[in-house]
Design a protein around this motif. Structure first.
Motif, mmCIF file in Angstrom:
data_model
loop_
_atom_site.group_PDB
_atom_site.id
_atom_site.type_symbol
_atom_site.label_atom_id
_atom_site.label_comp_id
_atom_site.label_asym_id
_atom_site.label_seq_id
_atom_site.Cartn_x
_atom_site.Cartn_y
_atom_site.Cartn_z
ATOM 1 N N VAL A 278 0.842 -1.199 0.000
ATOM 2 C CA VAL A 278 0.000 0.000 0.000
ATOM 3 C C VAL A 278 0.876 1.246 0.000
ATOM 4 N N SER A 279 1.951 1.209 0.781
ATOM 5 C CA SER A 279 2.835 2.377 0.871
ATOM 6 C C SER A 279 3.459 2.711 -0.473
ATOM 7 N N ARG A 280 3.937 1.673 -1.179
ATOM 8 C CA ARG A 280 4.579 1.917 -2.478
ATOM 9 C C ARG A 280 3.574 2.492 -3.483
ATOM 10 N N GLY A 281 2.367 1.943 -3.499
ATOM 11 C CA GLY A 281 1.355 2.434 -4.436
ATOM 12 C C GLY A 281 0.969 3.879 -4.173
ATOM 13 N N LEU A 282 0.780 4.227 -2.897
ATOM 14 C CA LEU A 282 0.405 5.598 -2.558
ATOM 15 C C LEU A 282 1.540 6.572 -2.812
ATOM 16 N N THR A 283 2.764 6.153 -2.545
ATOM 17 C CA THR A 283 3.914 7.022 -2.792
ATOM 18 C C THR A 283 3.996 7.382 -4.269
ATOM 19 N N SER A 284 3.808 6.394 -5.118
ATOM 20 C CA SER A 284 3.847 6.632 -6.564
ATOM 21 C C SER A 284 2.698 7.530 -7.000
ATOM 22 N N LEU A 285 1.493 7.276 -6.463
ATOM 23 C CA LEU A 285 0.311 8.059 -6.840
ATOM 24 C C LEU A 285 0.487 9.534 -6.465
ATOM 25 N N LEU A 286 0.912 9.797 -5.231
ATOM 26 C CA LEU A 286 0.991 11.176 -4.750
ATOM 27 C C LEU A 286 2.194 11.915 -5.324
ATOM 28 N N ALA A 287 3.255 11.173 -5.666
ATOM 29 C CA ALA A 287 4.418 11.819 -6.289
ATOM 30 C C ALA A 287 4.031 12.456 -7.613
ATOM 31 N N ARG A 288 3.075 11.851 -8.307
ATOM 32 C CA ARG A 288 2.626 12.402 -9.595
ATOM 33 C C ARG A 288 1.865 13.709 -9.406
ATOM 34 N N ARG A 289 1.427 13.979 -8.154
ATOM 35 C CA ARG A 289 0.737 15.239 -7.849
ATOM 36 C C ARG A 289 1.672 16.222 -7.142
ATOM 37 N N GLN A 290 2.989 16.052 -7.354
ATOM 38 C CA GLN A 290 4.011 16.929 -6.768
ATOM 39 C C GLN A 290 3.953 16.959 -5.233
ATOM 40 N N MET A 291 3.723 15.793 -4.653
ATOM 41 C CA MET A 291 3.770 15.673 -3.195
ATOM 42 C C MET A 291 4.954 14.806 -2.811
ATOM 43 N N ALA A 292 5.697 15.246 -1.791
ATOM 44 C CA ALA A 292 6.844 14.479 -1.298
ATOM 45 C C ALA A 292 6.363 13.555 -0.188
ATOM 46 N N VAL A 293 6.391 12.245 -0.444
ATOM 47 C CA VAL A 293 5.832 11.275 0.495
ATOM 48 C C VAL A 293 6.954 10.533 1.220
ATOM 49 N N THR A 294 6.844 10.467 2.547
ATOM 50 C CA THR A 294 7.703 9.605 3.358
ATOM 51 C C THR A 294 6.843 8.461 3.860
ATOM 52 N N ALA A 295 7.183 7.234 3.455
ATOM 53 C CA ALA A 295 6.402 6.062 3.854
ATOM 54 C C ALA A 295 7.035 5.413 5.074
ATOM 55 N N LEU A 296 6.211 5.100 6.056
ATOM 56 C CA LEU A 296 6.687 4.497 7.301
ATOM 57 C C LEU A 296 5.865 3.244 7.580
ATOM 58 N N ASN A 297 6.522 2.094 7.632
ATOM 59 C CA ASN A 297 5.816 0.829 7.880
ATOM 60 C C ASN A 297 5.865 0.396 9.348
#
Length: 696
Positions: A278-297
């Motif tokens: 889920v983290s990888r999918g959301l990181t990719s999705l939000l990066a396309r909207r110019q958002m810097a995502v830090t994923a924490l599991n």
């Protein structure tokens, strides 16, 4: 017959242990006083769950958890710890297997649900047979609400005194009306019906356009009755009443955030989800909207990651191992630095109970799994836009949560100008953590930051709304105090230094840390006419008190220390009624008056008389019928020692005969007040004497 499920508990409050025993079906709960006892019980391997708290020393927690895990892999361990010390607590127990963490103050329903899962039992709904526990829970809630309620009554006392002085401003009158209404609401909520009616009547009286100084006495009497009507136990609410909304869920969305504007522009998102996919999918999705995502599991790394990334929005999974999303959200809402940070939950549970849990924890929104990408990004964009729209220029230190030097100077200057116009006293104090550089070197930056954070939380709670605490730099704080002389301000600073000295902190290696603070105080016009000048004088007084050492941690500009055997106070109370003494002492100390108390006449006479008296008081409140030596005899000794020339003596007596009153006046008493009396009326007389400066 099914065998009960065994639970072992240590370090939890008795009310919480009772609640667990009542609400979890078929459990046999055993509470232990020390680590050896619970460790031996856990070693038998028969318990299904062990519940511990940070009330236990860290080494004992580690010992118990290891005994439990060595005995059985099936035995679960839960650990309750303070939100304020969560990061340090997690670091201290990182080497042992804790199955579930809970953060205090605990959400009991959330905790019961999780404990039921771990124990594989059912949670019972509260019912009437739980009356004893419900009463205990209501009492606990009242204990939390009680201090702020009585603080509002203190403000109503101030308004009554101002009315008696014919000095009640429109602003103070309106504030008194609001405070009385609030007291009425709180009193009604906790079943103090008589108090609620009294407070409501007071609100109506303060709202009246025909209020006059004559009404001050009757209002003072009503306030005395209001205090007395709030002294009993609260009444549990009926089952039909809806539960109180949590404080976290009431956070106003328009409140100003404490994040830096440049960070807002960076559109930083922290995603906390234990599923890497889920983290990888959301990181990719939000990066396309110019958002810097830090994923924490790993939710246990939450605090350090928040500190590092300083996100503008957090996405939280609801159900995670060891620490749930709701616990993390509650922790955020109780941390001044991050309390306004937008939080959106991602959850596969969209039933009514789960949604209620999410919003009760303080969430801004939630999105159900599987989510529609367009919906999720729209909700995130909406929250980020809202934060930008309501963000003020940078004015707050992110670590302490206090105004930075520039903003604090601006606020202090406003009150300083007001004090100049009204000829009111104004004091400025500088407070520093002693040996701070050594603290960082010896115990680590984490412990040092925890100290600054704790002081940042303590200062706003310790001062009035018109006082301005601010962070200046490093380990230095400045406080502006409206209406306070430097002597009164020094009392308050001494109390704060004592509170800080009592706090416990954890070093990076798990050692316990205590710190000391020193402070200096200077007064406007007496010591300087500008904020820089007053700060300089306060710093000089601070350095001087450090050089002299000793128990006193607060220096006062321009004031030399008195002899070691003499202590100067504003009021000395000589009275055998302990309850009355406690009430008077509270009323005076909340107004920053220095107080000394004596329970019998002999002790009082010894302390107040002599060539070098132990106590020198501006006002002496002297009871007549007191133990060891009656009040009139004490008064004779005070007159013989010429103490009545320096101190104003007010007699507190139930004897109202003309002979008794004249006897007291002939012996040097300034006034007398008949029992029972109104505390605001007495405070009015005390303040009048202090203003006249008869003993200074």
């Amino acid at each position: 017959m099914t065998q009960p499920v065994k639970l072992l508990v240590a370090g939890l409050p008795a009310e919480l242990v009772r609640e667990i025993g009542l609400r979890l079906r078929g459990v046999d709960i055993s509470s232990f006083e020390n680590a050896q006892q619970i460790g031996r019980a856990a070693a038998h391997g028969e318990a299904r769950l062990v519940i511990l708290s940070d009330a236990l020393p860290t080494e004992e927690t580690i010992y118990i958890a290891r005994r439990a895990k060595d005995a059985s892999d099936e035995m679960k361990v839960a650990y309750c710890m303070s939100m304020q010390q969560a990061e340090n607590g997690l670091r201290a127990v990182k080497d042992i297997q804790i199955d579930r963490f809970f953060l205090t103050p605990i959400d009991k329903e959330e905790m019961l649900l999780e404990l039921a899962k771990m124990s594989r039992v059912e949670v019972l709904a509260p019912h009437e047979s739980h009356g004893e526990h419900i009463a205990a829970a209501v009492f606990e809630a009242w204990e939390r609400a009680r201090p702020s309620t009585f603080q509002k009554i203190d403000k109503l006392d101030d308004a009554a005194i101002a009315l008696l002085d014919n000095n009640l401003s429109a602003e103070l009158k309106a504030a008194a009306e609001r405070d009385a209404q609030n007291v009425a609401e709180v009193a009604g909520r906790f079943g103090f019906d008589k108090a609620a009616r009294t407070a409501k009547d007071l609100a109506e009286r303060f709202a009246s356009l025909s209020l006059s100084p004559v009404d001050g006495v009757s209002i003072s009497e009503d306030l005395l009755a209001l205090r007395q009507n709030l002294l009993g136990p609260p009444t549990p609410p009926s089952a039909s009443k809806p539960p109180a909304t949590s404080q976290a869920s009431q956070t106003p969305p328009e409140a100003a955030t404490s994040l830096d504007e440049s960070q807002l522009e960076a559109r930083r998102i922290l995603l906390v989800d234990d599923e890497p996919l889920v983290s990888r999918g959301l990181t990719s999705l939000l990066a396309r909207r110019q958002m810097a995502v830090t994923a924490l599991n790993d939710p246990l790394r939450f605090w350090s990651t928040v500190e590092e990334t300083k996100p503008n929005l957090i996405l939280l999974d609801l159900e995670m191992p060891r620490l749930s999303g709701t616990e993390l959200c509650r922790a955020l809402r109780n941390d001044r630095r991050w309390s306004e940070l937008p939080v959106i939950f991602l959850t596969g549970h969209t039933d009514q109970a789960s949604v209620q849990r999410i919003f009760a924890a303080g969430a801004d929104d939630y999105v159900g799994k599987p989510f529609v990408p367009a919906e999720l990004t729209m909700r995130i964009e909406s929250r980020l836009t809202g934060v930008k729209a309501r963000r003020a220029p940078v004015e707050t230190d992110p670590l302490t949560g206090l105004p930075v030097a520039g903003k604090a100077t601006e606020l202090i200057d406003r009150f300083l100008r007001l004090a100049r116009r009204k000829s009111d006293p104004y004091s400025i104090a500088v407070l520093q953590v002693d040996a701070f550089a050594n603290l960082v070197t010896t115990f680590g930056r984490g412990a040092a930051n925890a100290v600054l954070r704790a002081i940042g939380e303590l200062l706003p709670k310790s001062f009035r709304a018109e006082d301005v605490p601010g962070w200046w730099s490093g380990a230095e704080f400045t406080i502006g105090m409206y209406g306070s002389t430097k002597e009164h301000a020094a009392i308050k600073l001494g109390q704060i230094c004592a509170k800080i000295a009592e706090l416990n902190f954890l070093a990076d290696d798990g050692r316990r840390v205590h710190v000391a603070c020193s402070a200096g105080v200077a007064q406007y016009q007496t010591d300087g006419d500008s904020i820089p000048a007053l700060r300089d004088e306060a710093l000089k007084a601070l350095e001087k008190v450090r050089e002299t050492g000793g128990a006193n941690r607060v220096g006062v500009s321009g004031v030399k220390a008195m002899g070691p055997m003499t202590r100067r106070v504003d009021v000395a109370i000589v009275e055998g009624d302990a309850a009355l003494v406690a009430l008077l002492q509270h009323a005076m100390e909340t107004r920053s008056l220095r107080v000394a108390t004596f329970a019998d006449g002999e002790t009082a006479a010894a302390a107040l008389t002599g060539a070098s008296p132990e106590i020198q008081a501006s006002v002496i409140l002297l009871g007549v019928d007191i133990p060891a030596l009656n009040g009139l005899e004490v008064l004779r000794r005070l007159k013989a020692g010429e103490i009545t020339r320096l101190s104003s003596v007010v007699m507190l007596t139930s004897r109202t005969g003309e002979r008794d009153v004249l006897a007291a006046l002939e012996l040097g008493a300034t006034d007398h007040i008949a029992k029972p009396f109104s505390v605001p009326v007495l405070m009015h007389k005390v303040r009048t004497v202090l203003k006249q400066g008869q003993a200074w």
